[in-house]
Design an enzyme around this catalytic site. Structure first.
Site, PDB file in Angstrom:
ATOM      1  N   GLU A  24      -4.156   9.323   9.932  1.00 24.77           N
ATOM      2  CA  GLU A  24      -5.395   9.303   9.488  1.00 24.77           C
ATOM      3  C   GLU A  24      -6.675   8.737  10.467  1.00 24.77           C
ATOM      4  OE1 GLU A  24      -4.742   7.135   5.707  1.00 24.77           O
ATOM      5  OE2 GLU A  24      -4.089   8.913   4.731  1.00 24.77           O
TER       6      GLU A  24
ATOM      7  N   ASP B  56       2.369   9.520  -1.123  1.00 21.49           N
ATOM      8  CA  ASP B  56       1.352   8.495  -1.042  1.00 21.49           C
ATOM      9  C   ASP B  56       1.157   7.578  -2.399  1.00 21.49           C
ATOM     10  OD1 ASP B  56      -0.296   6.608   0.160  1.00 21.49           O
ATOM     11  OD2 ASP B  56      -2.013   8.286   0.502  1.00 21.49           O
TER      12      ASP B  56
ATOM     13  N   GLU C  68      -4.411   1.642  -6.096  1.00 21.91           N
ATOM     14  CA  GLU C  68      -4.889   2.835  -5.647  1.00 21.91           C
ATOM     15  C   GLU C  68      -4.880   4.220  -6.660  1.00 21.91           C
ATOM     16  OE1 GLU C  68      -4.304   3.957  -1.682  1.00 21.91           O
ATOM     17  OE2 GLU C  68      -5.818   5.451  -1.762  1.00 21.91           O
TER      18      GLU C  68
HETATM   19  C1  GCV Z   1      -5.226   1.942   4.744  1.00 20.19           C
HETATM   20  C2  GCV Z   1      -4.083   6.151   1.728  1.00 20.19           C
HETATM   21  C3  GCV Z   1      -5.109   5.161   1.508  1.00 20.19           C
HETATM   22  C4  GCV Z   1      -5.876   4.555   2.649  1.00 20.19           C
HETATM   23  C5  GCV Z   1      -4.783   3.890   3.402  1.00 20.19           C
HETATM   24  C6  GCV Z   1      -3.635   4.679   3.730  1.00 20.19           C
HETATM   25  C7  GCV Z   1      -2.424   4.092   4.455  1.00 20.19           C
HETATM   26  O1  GCV Z   1      -4.180   7.139   2.418  1.00 20.19           O
HETATM   27  O2  GCV Z   1      -5.914   6.098   0.650  1.00 20.19           O
HETATM   28  O3  GCV Z   1      -6.792   4.085   2.369  1.00 20.19           O
HETATM   29  O4  GCV Z   1      -5.315   3.136   4.559  1.00 20.19           O
HETATM   30  O5  GCV Z   1      -3.010   5.147   2.582  1.00 20.19           O
HETATM   31  O6  GCV Z   1      -1.487   3.648   3.889  1.00 20.19           O
HETATM   32  O7  GCV Z   1      -2.664   3.679   5.633  1.00 20.19           O
END
Ligand code: GCV
Length: 682
Positions: free
Chosen positions: A292, A371, A399
């Protein structure tokens, strides 16, 4: 001699005004605080035990005496003995373990080391009066998982999109505020105490997405980390830092971060030496690399083993650990490309590297392959690296499970993950695989007065710690513990009603959330970006690799070896075949593994489409029932806590209805199949 009262100075107490107690309210200490206690042992954590007991004694009429460093004295009229016994009469064989017995009116807790004494103390608090009843034969306690960690996704500087805490739903950060250290040491101490009570022994103090400001925590802002470490240390918690793989360039001024470059290796060694000079008990680094947008070894044509070993070598002389996250996938996927499957990515990247990591590397793997969804199969990566230390990562910050607006007790989900047996019923469980690597929980607490935004979300933080200590514990018994330790029902006018209602709201809240959101393991269907609330096609044509493929005939992702992405082949037997077969695949995961027609009949006997309608009507009704239940305890809990929960339940009911209507309408319009129950679908 009494311990020095470190816990509450006047200034610090003032700073705590407005904050609500979580577990460990004063009342929970009454059974211990009313006793005559003698404490043996020395060191920082023994001083913490003495503090706890001195404060409890002052409050509840007992006494506490420090009997010295060794347990050569007698109980001397005490009815509680807390002792560190070197050479171990405790016999737990674990510096964090302890033994407990009661004989002739004296309760004795013996630990091999001070950490065990601290955990034993909180165990006694949980037992309450039961620790002082009839004789108890000797019991031994020790944590099943060595490493019990909380990962804070806290930013130092407020991020323009993600804010102070990435995916944080509990006010600001406990550590940072607007670019600086928060400096609220009283609250930090209170937090550390809560964590120690549930057995947490490691904390990462900044987000795994390491931005420009945060990168400096490793170097010129190390002092701020040391100040946090100073507090957490008093509760047996080791501080960890999330670091950027590009740090040699961004903060070190080098031209490269190539893990095989000597100047880069020297830079990490020097930086790490300085960290240990300032924080001698520093835990280690946490790294999100090549994921990411975060930098990583791929940028230099190197493997993740090269990357992890670079940091491991820098940490090894000091006994530190690098936690390397397995959350690596292509987040710029073309949605038209059916050959790429995000679920496969972590296994493909990491399984071939087994055996190549240094001993002080822990591969940290999210529990599911995608996720943190409300329902996913357990990640096959956990079982794929027998020669590598593996930790499993769970997400307390909600989340994808209601963002602490919805009550959603995740203990049962995590318990299922930890008990899952990748090689079938005769094989070992996930908890056994991660005994050395441990459990890492993305934290859900913040500067909010109730710690977690939704006061009932505290139960998730509590359960994450307790399950790391005892992964086979019943999550509903853990909920009982949390209820007793937080609400002390016995002190209210109707303890049973309070207990009943909290259970009625929380016991099945995870399954309720699952009912009214994305069905049968297919995941997502949330608003892109923040991801709260329903949006069935929100992610369908995006680069994120999270698709449901619904059309007029059916829904689900074909991940079979026979006709799909082949993901089922990443599991050992029996799961490789169980998941491969639409007939054997568990209902709740059907759409994760298979694309099926709406008329496909589940094991439950109902069709997929009817299941979607039924669960969405039922889920919204159950949310309404949770709210009704909560209205029954207005007289039994603090008014402002009652109001906060009621407001959140109002939102949960509204949101569950929105989910119900969007999902049901979407699938009715796609399939044209009416609800057998004839209920209104807008
Ligand atoms: C910290 C998901 C979340 C991101 C997070 C990522 C991760 O994609 O939306 O905010 O980033 O996981 O676990 O690194």
């Amino acid at each position: 001699m009494r311990g020095t009262f470190r816990s509450v100075s006047g200034r610090e107490a003032a700073a705590l005004t407005g904050m609500h107690a979580a577990w460990l309210p004063d009342e929970a200490f009454r059974p211990l605080g009313s006793r005559h206690t003698v404490v043996y042992g020395q060191g920082l954590l023994v001083a913490t035990v003495l503090d706890e007991m001195a404060i409890a004694g002052a409050r509840h009429g007992g006494t506490v005496r420090h009997g010295g460093s060794g347990r050569d004295g007698t109980a001397d009229g005490a009815d509680l003995v807390l002792a560190v016994a070197s050479g171990s009469t405790a016999g737990s064989g674990d510096p964090e373990g302890f033994a407990l017995a009661r004989r002739d009116g004296v309760t004795t807790l013996v630990a091999d080391a001070p950490a065990g004494l601290l955990y034993g103390l909180y165990h006694l608090v949980r037992l309450g009066e039961a620790a002082f009843g009839p004789d108890r034969p000797m019991e031994h306690h020790r944590p099943a998982l060595r490493r019990r960690m909380l990962d804070h996704w806290d930013n130092v500087a407020v991020h323009p999109v993600m804010g102070q805490v990435e995916r944080g739903y509990a006010g600001g950060s406990l550590f940072w505020r607007d670019g600086a250290a928060r400096g609220d040491m009283a609250r930090l101490r209170a937090y550390a105490r809560l964590l120690a009570c549930v057995g947490v022994n490691a904390v990462a103090v900044n987000n795994v997405n390491v931005h420009a400001t945060e990168a400096h925590l490793l170097t010129d802002r190390l002092g701020e980390v040391a100040a946090i470490a100073e507090i957490l240390r008093q509760y047996g918690i080791g501080v960890h830092l999330s670091v950027s793989f590009a740090a040699p360039m961004t903060v070190g001024g080098l031209a490269t971060a190539d893990p095989l470059d000597e100047t880069v290796r020297d830079w990490w060694s020097q930086a790490t030496r300085e960290v240990y000079r300032v924080i001698p008990d520093f835990g280690g680094y946490l790294v999100k690399a090549d994921s990411e947008g975060q930098p990583g070894p791929f940028g230099y044509g190197r493997s993740h083993a090269d990357g992890a070993n670079l940091l491991a070598d820098a940490l090894a002389p000091f006994g530190g650990t690098v936690r390397w996250r397995a959350f690596v996938y292509n987040h710029r996927q073309d949605w038209r490309d059916r050959s790429t499957d995000r679920a496969r990515a972590a296994y493909e990247h990491f399984a071939p590297l087994d055996g190549q990591f240094r001993d002080n590397v822990i591969l940290q793997v999210k529990y599911g392959p995608v996720d943190f969804q409300v329902r996913e199969p357990v990640s096959p990566v956990i079982a794929a690296l027998p020669h590598t230390r593996v930790a499993v990562e769970i997400q307390a910050t909600q989340e994808y499970t209601g963002q602490q607006q919805h009550a959603c007790y995740l203990g049962p989900l995590w318990s299922e993950v930890l008990r899952f047996r990748p090689w079938g019923t005769d094989g070992i469980a996930v908890a056994d695989i991660v005994a050395g690597g441990g459990l890492a929980t993305v934290a859900n607490a913040g500067a909010d007065d109730f710690w977690t935004g939704h006061p009932l979300a505290q139960a998730n933080l509590y359960a994450a710690g307790r399950l790391a200590w005892a992964p086979d514990a019943d999550p509903l018994s853990i909920l009982d513990e949390w209820i007793e330790m937080t609400f002390t029902p016995a002190g209210t006018s109707d303890p049973d009603r309070l207990r009943r209602v909290l259970h009625a709201v929380l016991d099945e809240s995870w399954l309720t959330y699952e009912q009214y959101t994305a069905p049968l393991g297919v995941g997502f269907m949330v608003r892109p970006g923040h991801p709260y609330g329903p949006d069935v096609d929100g992610y369908e044509y995006t680069p994120w690799g999270t698709y449901h493929f619904a059309d007029r005939d059916g829904i689900g992702v074909d991940r079979t070896r026979a006709t799909g992405t082949g993901y089922t082949g990443q599991y050992p037997q029996p799961w490789a075949d169980v998941y491969e077969s639409p007939d054997r695949c568990p209902d709740e995961l059907l759409l994760f593994f298979h694309h099926v027609p709406y008329g496909h009949v589940l094991h439950s006997g109902t069709t997929v489409i009817q299941h979607i309608y039924d669960t969405h009507f039922a889920g919204a009704e159950r949310a309404a029932e949770m709210r009704r239940q909560w209205s029954l305890v207005a007289d039994l809990v603090e008014a402002d806590l009652h109001i906060r929960v009621r407001e959140r339940l109002d939102e949960q009911v509204r949101s569950a209805e929105e989910w119900r209507d969007q999902i049901n309408s979407y699938f009715y319009r796609k399939s044209g199949v009416p609800d057998a129950g004839g209920r209104r679908i807008p």
